[in-house]
Motif scaffolding. Structure first.
Motif, mmCIF file in Angstrom:
data_model
loop_
_atom_site.group_PDB
_atom_site.id
_atom_site.type_symbol
_atom_site.label_atom_id
_atom_site.label_comp_id
_atom_site.label_asym_id
_atom_site.label_seq_id
_atom_site.Cartn_x
_atom_site.Cartn_y
_atom_site.Cartn_z
ATOM 1 N N SER A 1 0.699 -1.172 -0.152
ATOM 2 C CA SER A 1 -0.120 0.088 0.050
ATOM 3 C C SER A 1 0.993 1.120 -0.020
ATOM 4 C CB SER A 1 -0.841 0.087 1.213
ATOM 5 O OG SER A 1 -0.138 -0.075 2.570
ATOM 6 N N ASP A 2 2.159 1.125 0.281
ATOM 7 C CA ASP A 2 3.099 2.316 0.339
ATOM 8 C C ASP A 2 3.586 2.663 -1.196
ATOM 9 O OD1 ASP A 2 3.091 2.449 3.115
ATOM 10 O OD2 ASP A 2 4.516 0.770 3.133
ATOM 11 N N VAL A 3 3.194 2.016 -2.359
ATOM 12 C CA VAL A 3 3.863 2.052 -3.458
ATOM 13 C C VAL A 3 3.849 3.544 -4.100
ATOM 14 C CG1 VAL A 3 3.660 1.416 -6.094
ATOM 15 C CG2 VAL A 3 3.976 -0.486 -4.308
ATOM 16 N N ARG A 4 2.498 4.049 -3.928
ATOM 17 C CA ARG A 4 2.275 5.246 -4.444
ATOM 18 C C ARG A 4 3.154 6.416 -3.907
ATOM 19 N NH1 ARG A 4 -1.047 7.449 -8.137
ATOM 20 N NH2 ARG A 4 -1.531 9.533 -7.973
ATOM 21 N N GLY A 5 3.056 6.509 -2.604
ATOM 22 C CA GLY A 5 3.854 7.543 -1.787
ATOM 23 C C GLY A 5 5.303 7.279 -1.887
ATOM 24 N N LEU A 6 5.969 6.041 -1.897
ATOM 25 C CA LEU A 6 7.250 5.871 -2.334
ATOM 26 C C LEU A 6 7.615 6.319 -3.619
ATOM 27 C CD1 LEU A 6 9.807 4.811 -1.168
ATOM 28 C CD2 LEU A 6 9.221 2.469 -1.810
ATOM 29 N N ALA A 7 6.651 6.080 -4.623
ATOM 30 C CA ALA A 7 6.800 6.538 -6.061
ATOM 31 C C ALA A 7 7.187 8.276 -6.011
ATOM 32 C CB ALA A 7 5.975 6.136 -7.146
ATOM 33 N N GLU A 8 6.318 8.687 -5.048
ATOM 34 C CA GLU A 8 6.387 10.402 -5.000
ATOM 35 C C GLU A 8 7.703 10.601 -4.350
ATOM 36 O OE1 GLU A 8 2.836 11.059 -2.831
ATOM 37 O OE2 GLU A 8 1.528 10.797 -4.502
ATOM 38 N N LEU A 9 8.193 10.010 -3.212
ATOM 39 C CA LEU A 9 9.278 10.240 -2.613
ATOM 40 C C LEU A 9 10.514 9.979 -3.494
ATOM 41 C CD1 LEU A 9 10.414 11.158 0.193
ATOM 42 C CD2 LEU A 9 10.750 8.619 0.598
ATOM 43 N N ILE A 10 10.413 8.947 -4.333
ATOM 44 C CA ILE A 10 11.658 8.870 -5.171
ATOM 45 C C ILE A 10 11.860 9.825 -6.098
ATOM 46 C CG2 ILE A 10 12.402 7.317 -7.278
ATOM 47 C CD1 ILE A 10 11.463 4.827 -5.608
ATOM 48 N N GLU A 11 10.725 10.487 -6.676
ATOM 49 C CA GLU A 11 10.855 12.121 -7.553
ATOM 50 C C GLU A 11 11.558 12.838 -6.735
ATOM 51 O OE1 GLU A 11 8.352 15.512 -9.706
ATOM 52 O OE2 GLU A 11 7.642 13.166 -9.673
ATOM 53 N N GLU A 12 11.315 13.073 -5.123
ATOM 54 C CA GLU A 12 12.019 13.997 -4.623
ATOM 55 C C GLU A 12 13.329 13.580 -4.275
ATOM 56 O OE1 GLU A 12 11.903 15.141 0.263
ATOM 57 O OE2 GLU A 12 10.119 14.787 -0.572
ATOM 58 N N ILE A 13 13.820 12.304 -4.231
ATOM 59 C CA ILE A 13 15.277 11.884 -4.188
ATOM 60 C C ILE A 13 15.819 12.297 -5.503
ATOM 61 C CG2 ILE A 13 16.648 9.975 -4.112
ATOM 62 C CD1 ILE A 13 14.561 8.771 -2.137
ATOM 63 N N GLU A 14 15.340 11.926 -6.491
ATOM 64 C CA GLU A 14 15.879 12.245 -7.843
ATOM 65 C C GLU A 14 16.088 13.992 -7.998
ATOM 66 O OE1 GLU A 14 16.797 10.272 -10.781
ATOM 67 O OE2 GLU A 14 16.803 8.724 -9.035
ATOM 68 N N ARG A 15 15.190 14.766 -7.551
ATOM 69 C CA ARG A 15 15.332 16.053 -7.469
ATOM 70 C C ARG A 15 16.508 16.560 -6.790
ATOM 71 N NH1 ARG A 15 11.713 18.384 -10.677
ATOM 72 N NH2 ARG A 15 9.895 17.411 -10.987
ATOM 73 N N PHE A 16 16.621 15.813 -5.654
ATOM 74 C CA PHE A 16 17.708 15.988 -4.543
ATOM 75 C C PHE A 16 19.216 15.980 -5.107
ATOM 76 C CE2 PHE A 16 20.894 14.376 -1.255
ATOM 77 C CZ PHE A 16 21.001 15.530 -0.590
ATOM 78 N N TYR A 17 19.196 14.475 -6.226
ATOM 79 C CA TYR A 17 20.543 14.649 -6.698
ATOM 80 C C TYR A 17 20.613 15.417 -8.122
ATOM 81 C CZ TYR A 17 21.287 10.640 -3.743
ATOM 82 O OH TYR A 17 21.680 10.156 -2.634
ATOM 83 N N GLY A 18 19.781 16.099 -8.393
ATOM 84 C CA GLY A 18 19.718 17.094 -9.649
ATOM 85 C C GLY A 18 19.251 16.849 -10.721
ATOM 86 N N THR A 19 18.372 15.959 -10.906
ATOM 87 C CA THR A 19 17.531 15.477 -11.948
ATOM 88 C C THR A 19 16.470 16.626 -12.330
ATOM 89 O OG1 THR A 19 17.949 13.173 -11.273
ATOM 90 C CG2 THR A 19 16.194 13.692 -12.914
ATOM 91 N N THR A 20 16.869 16.975 -13.784
ATOM 92 C CA THR A 20 15.926 18.093 -14.097
ATOM 93 C C THR A 20 14.537 17.529 -14.503
ATOM 94 O OG1 THR A 20 16.566 17.522 -16.450
ATOM 95 C CG2 THR A 20 17.680 19.199 -15.403
#
Length: 159
Positions: A11-30
């Motif tokens: 049941s966490d998949v959607r929230g985790l997918a959202e957090l992964i976008e945040e992580i990608e942006r943290f690492y500089g992904t445009t």
């Protein structure tokens, strides 16, 4: 703020997918390179709940039930001799919650998971040399940097 650290659930998949976008942006992904949400969500579900799963994760959940951090890991074999290791791929805590001991708790949980698994001889991870905050965090826990490895990377399907 009180947080809970627990294993990921389907049941966490959607929230985790959202957090992964945040992580990608943290690492500089445009914006242009951010993976479409539906594709990312499907890949998170397959990685964590496919048959067989590719990885495991601990989540940090805030008081409202929001996912605010994670530790994603896999077991690798062989490690020392015929043993295996717990390999930490990603440790992330939302910036507003850093320096509150959450990362320390995640590292303690990972070490406990490794210790409880028969045949697991160690926990290993990497961080970028250009990430002084992460390096300082790991040093503050008493972990020494290991200079013996060189990391190589090639995209799947590349010649």
């Amino acid at each position: 703020m009180t947080v809970t650290i627990r294993p990921v659930e389907k049941s966490d998949v959607r929230g985790l997918a959202e957090l992964i976008e945040e992580i990608e942006r943290f690492y500089g992904t445009t914006d242009a390179d951010i993976q479409p949400f539906d594709e990312r969500e499907a890949q998170v579900e397959e990685a964590l709940f496919g048959s067989p799963p590719l990885a495991s994760a601990l989540l940090v959940e805030d008081e409202t039930g929001g996912i605010v951090g994670l530790a994603a890991y896999s077991f690798l074999w062989p490690s020392a001799g015929s043993t295996h290791s717990l390999f930490l791929k990603e440790l992330y805590v939302r910036d507003t919650l850093r320096r509150q001991g959450i990362g320390v708790r995640l590292m303690d949980e990972l070490r406990a998971i490794a210790a409880a698994r028969p045949g697991c001889s160690r926990v290993e991870w990497m961080t970028d040399r250009v990430n002084p905050d992460a390096r300082a965090f790991y040093r503050s826990l008493g972990f020494a940097e290991f200079d013996g490895k060189v990391v190589y990377r090639v995209k799947a399907g590349s010649a």
